[in-house]
Design a protein around this motif. Structure first.
Motif, short mmCIF file in Angstrom:
data_model
loop_
_atom_site.label_atom_id
_atom_site.label_comp_id
_atom_site.label_asym_id
_atom_site.label_seq_id
_atom_site.Cartn_x
_atom_site.Cartn_y
_atom_site.Cartn_z
N ARG A 76 36.64 37.70 48.93
CA ARG A 76 35.30 37.71 48.37
C ARG A 76 34.33 37.18 49.39
O ARG A 76 34.67 36.33 50.21
CB ARG A 76 35.21 36.81 47.14
N ARG A 77 33.13 37.68 49.31
CA ARG A 77 32.10 37.12 50.16
C ARG A 77 31.72 35.75 49.62
O ARG A 77 31.45 35.60 48.43
CB ARG A 77 30.86 38.02 50.16
N PRO A 78 31.74 34.72 50.47
CA PRO A 78 31.41 33.40 49.96
C PRO A 78 29.94 33.35 49.54
O PRO A 78 29.07 33.90 50.21
CB PRO A 78 31.67 32.47 51.15
N ARG A 79 29.69 32.70 48.42
CA ARG A 79 28.30 32.59 47.98
C ARG A 79 27.62 31.49 48.79
O ARG A 79 28.27 30.54 49.23
CB ARG A 79 28.22 32.29 46.50
N PRO A 80 26.34 31.59 48.98
CA PRO A 80 25.64 30.57 49.76
C PRO A 80 25.64 29.23 49.03
O PRO A 80 25.61 29.18 47.80
CB PRO A 80 24.23 31.12 49.90
N VAL A 81 25.72 28.17 49.79
CA VAL A 81 25.75 26.83 49.22
C VAL A 81 24.33 26.45 48.84
O VAL A 81 23.38 26.61 49.60
CB VAL A 81 26.30 25.82 50.25
N THR A 82 24.20 25.92 47.62
CA THR A 82 22.88 25.50 47.16
C THR A 82 22.55 24.13 47.74
O THR A 82 23.44 23.40 48.21
CB THR A 82 22.81 25.43 45.63
N LEU A 83 21.30 23.79 47.69
CA LEU A 83 20.86 22.50 48.21
C LEU A 83 21.49 21.35 47.43
O LEU A 83 21.87 20.33 48.01
CB LEU A 83 19.33 22.41 48.16
N ARG A 87 23.89 18.44 48.96
CA ARG A 87 23.54 17.02 48.77
C ARG A 87 24.73 16.26 48.19
O ARG A 87 25.06 15.15 48.63
CB ARG A 87 22.32 16.94 47.85
N ARG A 88 25.40 16.84 47.19
CA ARG A 88 26.57 16.18 46.59
C ARG A 88 27.68 16.00 47.62
O ARG A 88 28.36 14.99 47.66
CB ARG A 88 27.09 17.00 45.42
N GLY A 89 27.88 17.02 48.46
CA GLY A 89 28.90 16.93 49.49
C GLY A 89 28.61 15.82 50.48
O GLY A 89 29.51 15.08 50.90
N MET A 90 27.35 15.69 50.86
CA MET A 90 26.98 14.62 51.80
C MET A 90 27.20 13.25 51.19
O MET A 90 27.66 12.32 51.86
CB MET A 90 25.53 14.79 52.22
#
Length: 112
Positions: A76-83, A87-90
């Motif tokens: 699958r084409r990866p969907r773009p990461v939302t802001l 932020r949660r990942g950081m």
């Protein structure tokens, strides 16, 4: 209304139009992607098993050849990461810190 108020209202309207247009573009793209996924071939196709090479023989028995356990998964084409996700990942990276599994001093020392 003053000139500055007119500019502020005009800017707000332009931002709102931009948001609505991008939401419509995303919805149309998603609709077309779902439409392509549901497309049925015009004629049914049959797959034939083709033996490319003879299986290796051991004495009079055939040696078993490992078969794939699961069919290949379509990429699958990866969907773009939302802001918000970024932020949660950081925040998680800041809280958890670096991964200790790749630290050579811990790997060499082993479990205690």
């Amino acid at each position: 209304m003053t000139f500055e108020q007119v500019l502020i209202v005009l800017f707000a309207v332009l931002v709102l139009i931009n948001l609505v247009a991008s939401a419509l573009r995303r919805a149309m793209h998603e609709h077309e992607r779902l439409r392509e996924d549901l497309r049925v071939p015009a004629t049914p196709t049959r797959r034939r098993a083709v033996l490319l090479e003879q299986p290796p023989r051991v004495g009079k028995r055939l040696q078993r050849v490992a078969e794939p356990s699961a069919p290949a998964v379509q990429q699958r084409r990866p969907r773009p990461v939302t802001l918000e996700e970024a932020r949660r990942g950081m925040v998680l990276m800041a809280i958890l810190g670096p991964c200790r599994a790749v630290d050579p001093s811990i790997v060499e020392a082993g479990p205690r």
